[in-house]
Every structure is written in structure tokens, then in C-alpha cells.
Design a protein around this motif. Structure first.
Motif, PDB file in Angstrom:
ATOM      1  N   ARG A 162       1.330  -1.354   0.044  1.00 61.91           N
ATOM      2  CA  ARG A 162       0.075  -0.048   0.367  1.00 61.91           C
ATOM      3  C   ARG A 162       0.353   1.583  -0.168  1.00 61.91           C
ATOM      4  NH1 ARG A 162      -1.577   4.250   3.080  1.00 61.91           N
ATOM      5  NH2 ARG A 162      -0.813   3.096   4.664  1.00 61.91           N
ATOM      6  N   ASP A 164       3.591   1.512  -1.017  1.00 56.52           N
ATOM      7  CA  ASP A 164       4.731   1.251  -2.219  1.00 56.52           C
ATOM      8  C   ASP A 164       3.524   2.665  -3.202  1.00 56.52           C
ATOM      9  OD1 ASP A 164       7.100   0.283  -2.069  1.00 56.52           O
ATOM     10  OD2 ASP A 164       6.345  -1.505  -2.293  1.00 56.52           O
ATOM     11  N   GLU A 165       2.691   2.196  -3.098  1.00 54.98           N
ATOM     12  CA  GLU A 165       1.519   2.670  -4.844  1.00 54.98           C
ATOM     13  C   GLU A 165       1.469   4.085  -3.721  1.00 54.98           C
ATOM     14  OE1 GLU A 165      -2.120   0.350  -4.328  1.00 54.98           O
ATOM     15  OE2 GLU A 165      -1.623  -0.722  -5.313  1.00 54.98           O
ATOM     16  N   GLU A 166       1.426   4.706  -2.612  1.00 56.51           N
ATOM     17  CA  GLU A 166       1.513   5.788  -2.424  1.00 56.51           C
ATOM     18  C   GLU A 166       2.686   6.481  -2.506  1.00 56.51           C
ATOM     19  OE1 GLU A 166       0.565   7.889   2.467  1.00 56.51           O
ATOM     20  OE2 GLU A 166       0.012   6.298   1.683  1.00 56.51           O
ATOM     21  N   ASN A 168       4.357   5.935  -5.163  1.00 49.81           N
ATOM     22  CA  ASN A 168       4.341   6.623  -6.491  1.00 49.81           C
ATOM     23  C   ASN A 168       3.542   7.181  -7.012  1.00 49.81           C
ATOM     24  OD1 ASN A 168       6.102   4.537  -7.321  1.00 49.81           O
ATOM     25  ND2 ASN A 168       4.457   2.502  -7.840  1.00 49.81           N
ATOM     26  N   ALA A 169       2.136   7.635  -5.784  1.00 56.74           N
ATOM     27  CA  ALA A 169       1.655   8.781  -6.007  1.00 56.74           C
ATOM     28  C   ALA A 169       2.795   9.734  -5.266  1.00 56.74           C
ATOM     29  CB  ALA A 169       0.209   8.651  -5.770  1.00 56.74           C
TER      30      ALA A 169
END
Length: 236
Positions: A162, A164-166, A168-169
Motif C-alpha cells: 500500500r 509503495d503505491e502511495e 508512487n503517487a
């Protein structure tokens, strides 16, 4: 709506990275607690190697894209000179035409390289995905064997995904120069690159900031640094 400043974006990125560091450190600790496991170690090594290969493929593709862009700029300049009306000498026009043909041929070669790098990145990403799935599968098996510790490991694995996705954003919109500076300071300062200003003091080292530095830290675009610990300052 006003765009967020680099200092704010870096501060947000730092918050995510701090959480990621903590989660990954705890995962590493759990792995050690679970003891020696040859299969798990091999899967971890494969995942790490695959991640390195994916990152290198990204860099190579980025370089190839930059070379294509640079060549396109050269062609644009050539075409402007050729058809802009400023050059009327037949010999000069002929030279520009020959140059145009050569530039376009080289662009084709660069685009072929770019395509190769794109394919290589796709393959590296697929290998990383397979390695990650293998590692996650082994961790899940170990989790069933180790009760509460295993459950914590699973939760942390999901948390890392989670975050990692945050992350990237959070990277969106950060200038390359600012990100390079952030990465460099983070390495030097044990993971903490950005400190929030609190009562004219650095939130990391508690060093007092001069009025001028405290004011500079409020700049929406320019990065300022603590005079004591050299971390990037974010004034909020």
C-alpha cells in the motif's frame, strides 16, 4: 488551485518513506526471528536481484528516451533552417537536406534502441512480479507456521504494498533535481531527509534557525537546508 511546492511534496514523500522504512525494518526483523530458511533466503535474493534488474532497465529506458528526444530537437532545428526561408544558398540547402536525412536515419536507430529497452523493461518487470509472488507465497506459508508473528508479517507485507503505491503517487510532480537532492540527503542522514520547522527550530536536530532561514524555508519552490544538520527544511 495553486500547485503544491517541492518542499511540501518532499515532506509528504518523507512521511511515506519513514513509514516504509519502519515496515521494512520490522519485516527484516521478523525474517531473522523466523530463523534460517534456505528457500526463503533464495526467494529473497531472487526478488532483490529482480528489483535491481528492473531498476536498471528503467534507467536504460530513460536514457534511450532522452536520446530520442534530443534527436527530435535536432531534427526540428534542421527543419526550421531548411524551410524557414532564411537559407537561400543552394549549396547550403543541399547540405541541410543531407543533414536532415542523416538525422532521421539516426532517429530511427535511436527509436529501435528505445523499443528494445521498453521490451527489456517489460521482461524485467515480469520477472520481478514472479519473484515477488514467489516470495509472498513462501512468506504466507511461513506465516501459517508461526502464528501471531506470521500474521504480523502478512499485515506488514500488505502495508508495504500500500505504501509503495502511495509513494508512487507522492513522486508525481516532484522535479528530478529536487528528488535527486532528497535521495542524496536521505542516504547521508539515516533516512530522514526532510525536517519540519517547529518554532524556528529544525524538527530533526532541534537546531535554532535564523529569521532569514526560517523565512526562506517558507519558499514554495526553493529548497532550504538546516544550518546544523543540513537536512531539507519544510515550514508547513
Amino acid at each position: 488551485m495553486r500547485a503544491m511546492s517541492n518542499p511540501f511534496k518532499l515532506f509528504r514523500l518523507q512521511q511515506v518513506d519513514t513509514q516504509l522504512d519502519a515496515a521494512r525494518d520490522r519485516l527484516a526483523e521478523i525474517d531473522r526471528i523466523l530463523g534460517e530458511d534456505e528457500a526463503l533466503r533464495a526467494a529473497q535474493a531472487q526478488q532483490s536481484d529482480s528489483a535491481d534488474a528492473r531498476d536498471e532497465a528503467k534507467k536504460q529506458l530513460r536514457r534511450a528516451e532522452e536520446e530520442v528526444q534530443a534527436q527530435q530537437v535536432k531534427i526540428e532545428h534542421n527543419q526550421n533552417a531548411l524551410y524557414g526561408g532564411r537559407v537561400t544558398n543552394p549549396k547550403e540547402l543541399e547540405d541541410l537536406q543531407l543533414e536532415a536525412a542523416a538525422l532521421k536515419r539516426h532517429l530511427g536507430d535511436l527509436e529501435d534502441v528505445q523499443l528494445e529497452k521498453m521490451v527489456a523493461l517489460e521482461e524485467a518487470a515480469a520477472q520481478l512480479e514472479n519473484a515477488q509472488e514467489r516470495l509472498d507465497s513462501l512468506r504466507a506459508e511461513r506465516a501459517k507456521q508461526h502464528g501471531a508473528l506470521g500474521e504480523e508479517q502478512q499485515q506488514l507485507t500488505r502495508e508495504v504494498a500500500r505504501l509503495d503505491e502511495e509513494r508512487n503517487a507522492a513522486l508525481s510532480g516532484i522535479s528530478p533535481d529536487a528528488l535527486a537532492t532528497y535521495d542524496k540527503v536521505r542516504v547521508k542522514k539515516g533516512g530522514l531527509a526532510v525536517a519540519k520547522v517547529e518554532d524556528k527550530r529544525c524538527g530533526a536536530c532541534a537546531g535554532a534557525l535564523s529569521d532569514a532561514l526560517a523565512q526562506a524555508a517558507r519558499s514554495p519552490d526553493t529548497l532550504s537546508y538546516c544550518s546544523s544538520c543540513k537536512r531539507i527544511l519544510y515550514a508547513g
